[in-house]
Design a protein around this motif. Structure first.
Motif, PDB file in Angstrom:
ATOM      1  N   GLY A 204      -3.037  61.337  36.626  1.00  0.00           N
ATOM      2  CA  GLY A 204      -1.569  61.283  36.538  1.00  0.00           C
ATOM      3  C   GLY A 204      -1.063  60.344  34.005  1.00  0.00           C
ATOM      4  O   GLY A 204      -0.594  60.459  34.424  1.00  0.00           O
TER       5      GLY A 204
ATOM      6  N   LEU B 263      13.764  63.909  39.131  1.00  0.00           N
ATOM      7  CA  LEU B 263      12.599  63.746  38.089  1.00  0.00           C
ATOM      8  C   LEU B 263      12.724  63.702  36.547  1.00  0.00           C
ATOM      9  O   LEU B 263      11.930  63.423  35.787  1.00  0.00           O
TER      10      LEU B 263
ATOM     11  N   ALA C 223       5.496  66.518  34.010  1.00  0.00           N
ATOM     12  CA  ALA C 223       6.060  65.879  34.630  1.00  0.00           C
ATOM     13  C   ALA C 223       6.194  66.538  35.923  1.00  0.00           C
ATOM     14  O   ALA C 223       5.872  65.690  37.363  1.00  0.00           O
TER      15      ALA C 223
ATOM     16  N   ARG D 144       2.660  66.600  37.277  1.00  0.00           N
ATOM     17  CA  ARG D 144       2.065  65.295  38.064  1.00  0.00           C
ATOM     18  C   ARG D 144       3.082  64.895  39.437  1.00  0.00           C
ATOM     19  O   ARG D 144       2.025  64.394  40.538  1.00  0.00           O
ATOM     20  N   ALA D 145       4.107  65.414  39.369  1.00  0.00           N
ATOM     21  CA  ALA D 145       4.726  64.668  40.666  1.00  0.00           C
ATOM     22  C   ALA D 145       4.929  65.229  41.515  1.00  0.00           C
ATOM     23  O   ALA D 145       3.788  64.454  42.552  1.00  0.00           O
TER      24      ALA D 145
ATOM     25  N   GLU E 235       4.957  62.477  45.119  1.00  0.00           N
ATOM     26  CA  GLU E 235       6.160  62.348  45.286  1.00  0.00           C
ATOM     27  C   GLU E 235       7.302  63.362  45.335  1.00  0.00           C
ATOM     28  O   GLU E 235       8.944  62.573  46.012  1.00  0.00           O
ATOM     29  N   LEU E 236       7.035  64.525  45.649  1.00  0.00           N
ATOM     30  CA  LEU E 236       7.725  65.309  46.520  1.00  0.00           C
ATOM     31  C   LEU E 236       7.959  66.101  47.546  1.00  0.00           C
ATOM     32  O   LEU E 236       8.405  65.718  48.435  1.00  0.00           O
TER      33      LEU E 236
END
Length: 479
Positions: free
Chosen positions: A56, A213, A268, A271-272, A277-278
């Protein structure tokens, strides 16, 4: 000219990173920036923008070259690139969200989630569309990719019309039996998302990916693109970078192409994804499990992401045409030791594949972790210089002494590098790699076969015949 720049320039000119001074060798950012210049020289890359992160945190951010050849404008860190088929990663991520929520079963027919699907496609599963193993035909022809006004106007008028065109064509193979990359697959998935949410696809992507994001330099389609800060696209033709044909995709195609992003936005997003995160890490690991098709072929796509191996790491990602690539590299889990890589170019004189560029960078960044990639870069550097017998023997001896790659992988890597060089630089350059392989592995029928094939391609029939005799003798079982 200062000493550091003088040494970097020497390395650039002779394609020999090993000659650089200690400061460059031990500074990852210096090594990687130098590698961008080497790639530009090797392949005639017009402009490039790269970001590599680990767990990250950005390790390297670099740019090189021109955003536009006519003006001479240099690439800037926040420039917007056409990233083409990376658009499919948005669609696959949105599908994976629905799988995680229990609203989509990948192994059910996609027709269960669609209104009025083509009759002949009703048994094809969501997974088969997602992983390009559906067998459905393409909805356009190569002639429609010419970029002329007539070609652009000839695309089907609507998404249902495009699906009807594809459904009227013969299937390419039985669903699930093979992999064949087809844009039509992602038209089906785009329609599935629109049916589920009752919204147009661009709004779904904005609400569920772009806004959460904070991706403010991303465009689905050309509408709203700024007048400045968008790179010009090129392709190689006759050894020179020429403007790319301007294909105007219809609005319904933004689920498979016509995506524009800055390097920062794409990094971004990657990395997400890697951070869960998704879609949760558990779901990702489940969907990214290696897949074997019924005929024994390895599934090339997992959850819609291209899959492969990089040393001890697995990788998933996607390319955009031949010119850009996004990649996530991981070991046994997504909890630690995760690399994300964004490599954007706007084209090259040699039409180099983006996977070659990413592999080269990873080999330079961490040769002990990515020894095969480091080896391929060394072989390419060797083959791209004029060679005599003494130099070839010295290089072969150095590879024999190198224990970072086992012998079978050494032969395979040299062979693969030879074919990549043949595609980008022609048979004469590729021959040096194939001759090297026969020197290292004189009893390998495959090494001699590749050499014979390349001699044949350049019309050197006498040498081709001699190499073919070697190959055939080694292929004949002894009695």
């Amino acid at each position: 000219m200062n000493r550091r720049f003088r040494h970097a320039l020497l390395c650039l000119l002779v394609f020999a990173p090993g000659l650089c001074d200690a400061a460059v060798r031990h500074d990852p950012a210096e090594r990687l920036q130098q590698q961008l210049r080497i790639e530009q020289q090797r392949y005639g890359i017009v402009g490039q923008s790269v970001e590599i992160s680990h767990d990250g945190k950005p390790l390297f951010q670099g740019v090189d070259g021109a955003s536009d050849l006519d003006s001479g404008q240099r690439v800037a860190a926040d420039d917007i690139f056409p990233v083409y088929s990376l658009a499919k990663l948005f669609v696959s991520t949105l599908l994976m969200q629905l799988v995680e929520q229990g609203k989509i079963d990948l192994d059910r027919p996609a027709s269960a989630y669609l209104r009025d699907p083509p009759e002949s496609w009703k048994a094809i599963s969501v997974r088969q569309f997602l992983n390009h193993s559906s067998g459905v035909a393409e909805y356009y022809t190569p002639e429609q990719m010419a970029g002329t006004a007539e070609a652009n106007a000839s695309f089907p008028a609507s998404l249902p019309a495009a699906l009807a065109v594809a459904a009227a064509r013969p299937m390419q193979f039985a669903p699930g039996s093979r992999t064949r990359y087809t844009q039509t697959n992602y038209l089906v998935l785009t329609q599935l998302l629109e049916t589920h949410y009752g919204q147009p696809y661009p709004r779904i992507a904005r609400e569920r990916i772009l806004v959460p994001l904070g991706l403010q330099r991303t465009w689905l389609g050309r509408d709203g693109l700024p007048a400045r800060g968008v790179v010009s696209a090129y392709r190689g033709q006759d050894g020179k970078a020429q403007p790319m044909p301007d294909v105007i995709w219809p609005a319904y195609a933004v689920g498979h192409s016509a995506l524009y992003m800055s390097r920062g936005d794409l990094s971004a997003f990657l990395r997400a994804v890697a951070a869960g995160e998704l879609v949760s890490k558990a779901t990702l690991m489940q969907l990214w499990q290696p897949l074997t098709l019924p005929g024994g072929q390895r599934g090339e796509f997992l959850g819609g992401w291209e899959s492969g191996d990089s040393g001890s790491y697995r990788n998933v990602g996607h390319d955009g045409g031949t010119v850009v690539r996004a990649r996530i590299l991981f070991n046994d889990s997504l909890d630690r030791d995760i690399y994300t890589v964004v490599y954007l170019t706007n084209g090259s004189a040699r039409n180099v594949w983006s996977r070659t560029l990413v592999d080269d960078l990873m080999g330079v960044l961490a040769p002990q972790r990515f020894p095969t990639q480091a080896l391929a870069d060394r072989v390419a550097a060797f083959a791209l210089r004029a060679s005599d017998d003494a130099r070839m023997q010295a290089f072969a001896d150095s590879l024999r002494a190198d224990r970072s790659v086992e012998k079978q992988q050494l032969e395979r890597t040299i062979n693969n590098t030879g074919y990549a060089l043949r595609e980008s630089h022609g048979a004469d350059v590729a021959l040096r790699a194939f001759l090297l392989n026969t020197r290292l592995f004189p009893k390998s029928a495959n090494a001699w076969d590749s050499l014979a094939e390349t001699y044949e391609a350049k019309g050197d029939l006498a040498d081709a015949k001699a190499a073919r005799r070697k190959q055939q003798a080694l292929s004949t079982p002894s009695r």
